[in-house]
Motif scaffolding. Structure first.
Motif, PDB file in Angstrom:
ATOM      1  N   ASP A  76       0.840  -1.151  -0.029  1.00 28.47           N
ATOM      2  CA  ASP A  76      -0.107  -0.069   0.101  1.00 28.47           C
ATOM      3  C   ASP A  76       0.935   1.385  -0.028  1.00 28.47           C
ATOM      4  O   ASP A  76       2.059   1.060   0.748  1.00 28.47           O
ATOM      5  CB  ASP A  76      -0.877   0.006   1.176  1.00 28.47           C
ATOM      6  CG  ASP A  76      -2.396  -1.053   0.941  1.00 28.47           C
ATOM      7  OD1 ASP A  76      -2.337  -1.582  -0.001  1.00 28.47           O
ATOM      8  OD2 ASP A  76      -3.013  -0.918   1.910  1.00 28.47           O
ATOM      9  N   LEU A  77       0.357   2.139  -0.650  1.00 20.22           N
ATOM     10  CA  LEU A  77       1.084   3.695  -0.786  1.00 20.22           C
ATOM     11  C   LEU A  77       1.380   3.971   0.527  1.00 20.22           C
ATOM     12  O   LEU A  77       2.409   4.686   0.772  1.00 20.22           O
ATOM     13  CB  LEU A  77       0.326   4.562  -1.651  1.00 20.22           C
ATOM     14  CG  LEU A  77       0.868   5.856  -1.750  1.00 20.22           C
ATOM     15  CD1 LEU A  77       2.059   5.601  -2.644  1.00 20.22           C
ATOM     16  CD2 LEU A  77      -0.009   6.804  -2.499  1.00 20.22           C
ATOM     17  N   LEU A  78       0.645   4.004   1.662  1.00 19.36           N
ATOM     18  CA  LEU A  78       0.356   4.689   2.895  1.00 19.36           C
ATOM     19  C   LEU A  78       1.508   4.037   3.496  1.00 19.36           C
ATOM     20  O   LEU A  78       2.253   4.403   4.377  1.00 19.36           O
ATOM     21  CB  LEU A  78      -0.756   4.490   3.634  1.00 19.36           C
ATOM     22  CG  LEU A  78      -0.818   4.935   5.018  1.00 19.36           C
ATOM     23  CD1 LEU A  78      -0.325   6.281   5.292  1.00 19.36           C
ATOM     24  CD2 LEU A  78      -2.212   4.742   5.802  1.00 19.36           C
ATOM     25  N   ALA A 133       9.810   9.750  -0.687  1.00 15.66           N
ATOM     26  CA  ALA A 133       8.330   9.480  -0.994  1.00 15.66           C
ATOM     27  C   ALA A 133       8.026   9.423  -2.373  1.00 15.66           C
ATOM     28  O   ALA A 133       6.897   8.650  -2.694  1.00 15.66           O
ATOM     29  CB  ALA A 133       7.552  10.666  -0.253  1.00 15.66           C
ATOM     30  N   GLY A 134       8.556  10.044  -3.244  1.00 17.27           N
ATOM     31  CA  GLY A 134       8.186  10.009  -4.529  1.00 17.27           C
ATOM     32  C   GLY A 134       8.566   8.587  -5.263  1.00 17.27           C
ATOM     33  O   GLY A 134       8.007   8.298  -6.104  1.00 17.27           O
ATOM     34  N   THR A 135       9.618   7.864  -4.509  1.00 16.75           N
ATOM     35  CA  THR A 135       9.962   6.594  -5.217  1.00 16.75           C
ATOM     36  C   THR A 135       8.997   5.624  -4.814  1.00 16.75           C
ATOM     37  O   THR A 135       9.105   4.647  -5.701  1.00 16.75           O
ATOM     38  CB  THR A 135      11.400   6.445  -4.199  1.00 16.75           C
ATOM     39  OG1 THR A 135      11.087   6.054  -2.958  1.00 16.75           O
ATOM     40  CG2 THR A 135      12.553   7.496  -4.640  1.00 16.75           C
ATOM     41  N   VAL A 136       8.156   5.917  -3.983  1.00 15.35           N
ATOM     42  CA  VAL A 136       6.950   4.823  -3.860  1.00 15.35           C
ATOM     43  C   VAL A 136       6.058   4.635  -4.900  1.00 15.35           C
ATOM     44  O   VAL A 136       6.200   3.603  -5.279  1.00 15.35           O
ATOM     45  CB  VAL A 136       6.263   5.008  -2.345  1.00 15.35           C
ATOM     46  CG1 VAL A 136       5.387   4.097  -2.000  1.00 15.35           C
ATOM     47  CG2 VAL A 136       7.430   5.335  -1.086  1.00 15.35           C
ATOM     48  N   PRO A 137       5.431   5.873  -5.495  1.00 16.05           N
ATOM     49  CA  PRO A 137       4.535   5.640  -6.413  1.00 16.05           C
ATOM     50  C   PRO A 137       5.500   5.288  -7.977  1.00 16.05           C
ATOM     51  O   PRO A 137       5.053   4.464  -8.663  1.00 16.05           O
ATOM     52  CB  PRO A 137       3.887   6.849  -6.505  1.00 16.05           C
ATOM     53  CG  PRO A 137       4.643   7.929  -5.879  1.00 16.05           C
ATOM     54  CD  PRO A 137       5.378   6.976  -4.828  1.00 16.05           C
ATOM     55  N   TYR A 138       6.955   5.931  -7.698  1.00 17.81           N
ATOM     56  CA  TYR A 138       7.456   5.700  -9.021  1.00 17.81           C
ATOM     57  C   TYR A 138       7.942   4.232  -9.299  1.00 17.81           C
ATOM     58  O   TYR A 138       7.552   3.516 -10.449  1.00 17.81           O
ATOM     59  CB  TYR A 138       8.565   6.628  -9.076  1.00 17.81           C
ATOM     60  CG  TYR A 138       9.678   6.062 -10.134  1.00 17.81           C
ATOM     61  CD1 TYR A 138       9.559   6.311 -11.331  1.00 17.81           C
ATOM     62  CD2 TYR A 138      10.955   5.358  -9.590  1.00 17.81           C
ATOM     63  CE1 TYR A 138      10.610   5.865 -12.317  1.00 17.81           C
ATOM     64  CE2 TYR A 138      11.835   5.025 -10.634  1.00 17.81           C
ATOM     65  CZ  TYR A 138      11.684   5.399 -11.861  1.00 17.81           C
ATOM     66  OH  TYR A 138      12.488   4.724 -12.894  1.00 17.81           O
ATOM     67  N   VAL A 139       8.306   3.674  -8.221  1.00 15.36           N
ATOM     68  CA  VAL A 139       8.616   2.137  -8.311  1.00 15.36           C
ATOM     69  C   VAL A 139       7.633   1.389  -9.001  1.00 15.36           C
ATOM     70  O   VAL A 139       7.654   0.348  -9.434  1.00 15.36           O
ATOM     71  CB  VAL A 139       9.590   1.741  -7.036  1.00 15.36           C
ATOM     72  CG1 VAL A 139       9.963   0.037  -7.126  1.00 15.36           C
ATOM     73  CG2 VAL A 139      10.691   2.218  -6.873  1.00 15.36           C
ATOM     74  N   LYS A 140       6.515   1.550  -7.980  1.00 13.20           N
ATOM     75  CA  LYS A 140       5.260   1.069  -8.573  1.00 13.20           C
ATOM     76  C   LYS A 140       4.859   1.128  -9.937  1.00 13.20           C
ATOM     77  O   LYS A 140       4.594  -0.054 -10.700  1.00 13.20           O
ATOM     78  CB  LYS A 140       4.037   1.329  -7.735  1.00 13.20           C
ATOM     79  CG  LYS A 140       3.966   1.032  -6.296  1.00 13.20           C
ATOM     80  CD  LYS A 140       2.660   1.658  -5.818  1.00 13.20           C
ATOM     81  CE  LYS A 140       2.613   1.265  -4.135  1.00 13.20           C
ATOM     82  NZ  LYS A 140       2.452  -0.143  -3.817  1.00 13.20           N
ATOM     83  N   THR A 141       5.269   1.929 -10.698  1.00 11.32           N
ATOM     84  CA  THR A 141       5.186   2.211 -12.163  1.00 11.32           C
ATOM     85  C   THR A 141       5.915   1.273 -12.974  1.00 11.32           C
ATOM     86  O   THR A 141       5.976   1.201 -14.107  1.00 11.32           O
ATOM     87  CB  THR A 141       5.099   3.765 -12.629  1.00 11.32           C
ATOM     88  OG1 THR A 141       6.350   4.083 -12.145  1.00 11.32           O
ATOM     89  CG2 THR A 141       3.954   4.517 -11.814  1.00 11.32           C
TER      90      THR A 141
END
Length: 248
Positions: free
Chosen positions: A122-124, A163-171
């Motif tokens: 999860d993102l959180l 914090a930006g690495t969390v959504p970026y790595v998901k992509t």
């Protein structure tokens, strides 16, 4: 030997830069202190102990094989003991470190809850792991003689990046085919660029780079080692800028 390492050390390779870069930035900005070395050892040991505790929580609830959870008990206890052995003298030397540890406890609780409910992706949960890691910049900076005011801007920059690495790595891996995740990642990085520029116009340089990689790299089917290498390079770029801008 390699099998032992795989069992005892976390397989979350991207976490090592997150653990090291803010810590090292605080050391270099505030100035080195003798206590930095045992604190870094305790910091890494605490992370490894927490990782095994979270895996034990997750597998104890989800796996039908009791050995799956049980294999995390010994590493968790060993690294927990190492944390305690190193942590007690540190707390005696600098009692305020106990307050820093207490401030991190709620984020650890969030990670533990996500592990128990098998929602670690999860993102959180990712953001909750980033916050205390970036907070270590404030800790090591103060140990070197800096103040909270000195550390707010570089710690915020660290938080914006990691914090930006969390959504970026998901992509790049699990959500590589999700257009919604890509758009969300790019939108975050655009806002992070604005926020970082407000901290210092020079920070526009690395954060423009981070925005470009969030916009361009998803969809290229890069392997996880390559994704990790790119993030390591981005982390080192951030470290260089932070030390150059805020170091004495």
């Amino acid at each position: 030997m390699s099998a032992v390492v795989r069992r005892w050390l976390p397989n979350q390779h991207g976490a090592w830069a997150m653990l090291a870069v803010p810590f090292l930035a605080g050391v270099l900005i505030g100035g080195p202190a003798w206590i930095d070395l045992p604190l870094f050892a305790a910091w890494l040991a605490a992370y490894i102990a927490a990782f095994h505790a979270q895996q034990w929580l997750r597998l104890r609830r989800l796996s039908r094989n009791p050995r799956a959870a049980g294999r995390h008990v010994r590493p968790g206890l060993v690294f927990g003991a190492v944390t305690a052995v190193l942590g007690v003298p540190l707390a005696v030397a600098e009692p305020w470190l106990l307050l820093a540890a207490a401030a991190m406890a709620p984020f650890l609780a969030v990670n533990a809850w996500h592990a128990r409910t098998n929602r670690e992706r999860d993102l959180l949960n990712g953001i909750a792991a980033v916050v205390p890691a970036c907070g270590m910049l404030l800790v090591t900076l103060r140990l070197g003689g800096g103040t909270l005011a000195d550390g707010l801007a570089p710690a915020t920059a660290c938080l914006l990046y990691f914090a930006g690495t969390v959504p970026y790595v998901k992509t790049m891996i699990r959500e590589r085919d999700s257009l919604a995740h890509r758009r969300g990642s790019v939108a975050y990085h655009a806002l992070a660029l604005i926020a970082a520029t407000l901290l210092s116009p020079w920070l526009a340089v690395p954060f423009a780079l981070y925005l470009a990689r969030a916009a361009v790299l998803p969809g290229h089917r890069l392997t996880p080692p390559v994704v990790g290498a790119v993030e390591l390079g981005c982390s080192l770029v951030l470290l260089g800028f932070l030390v150059g801008l805020y170091g004495g």
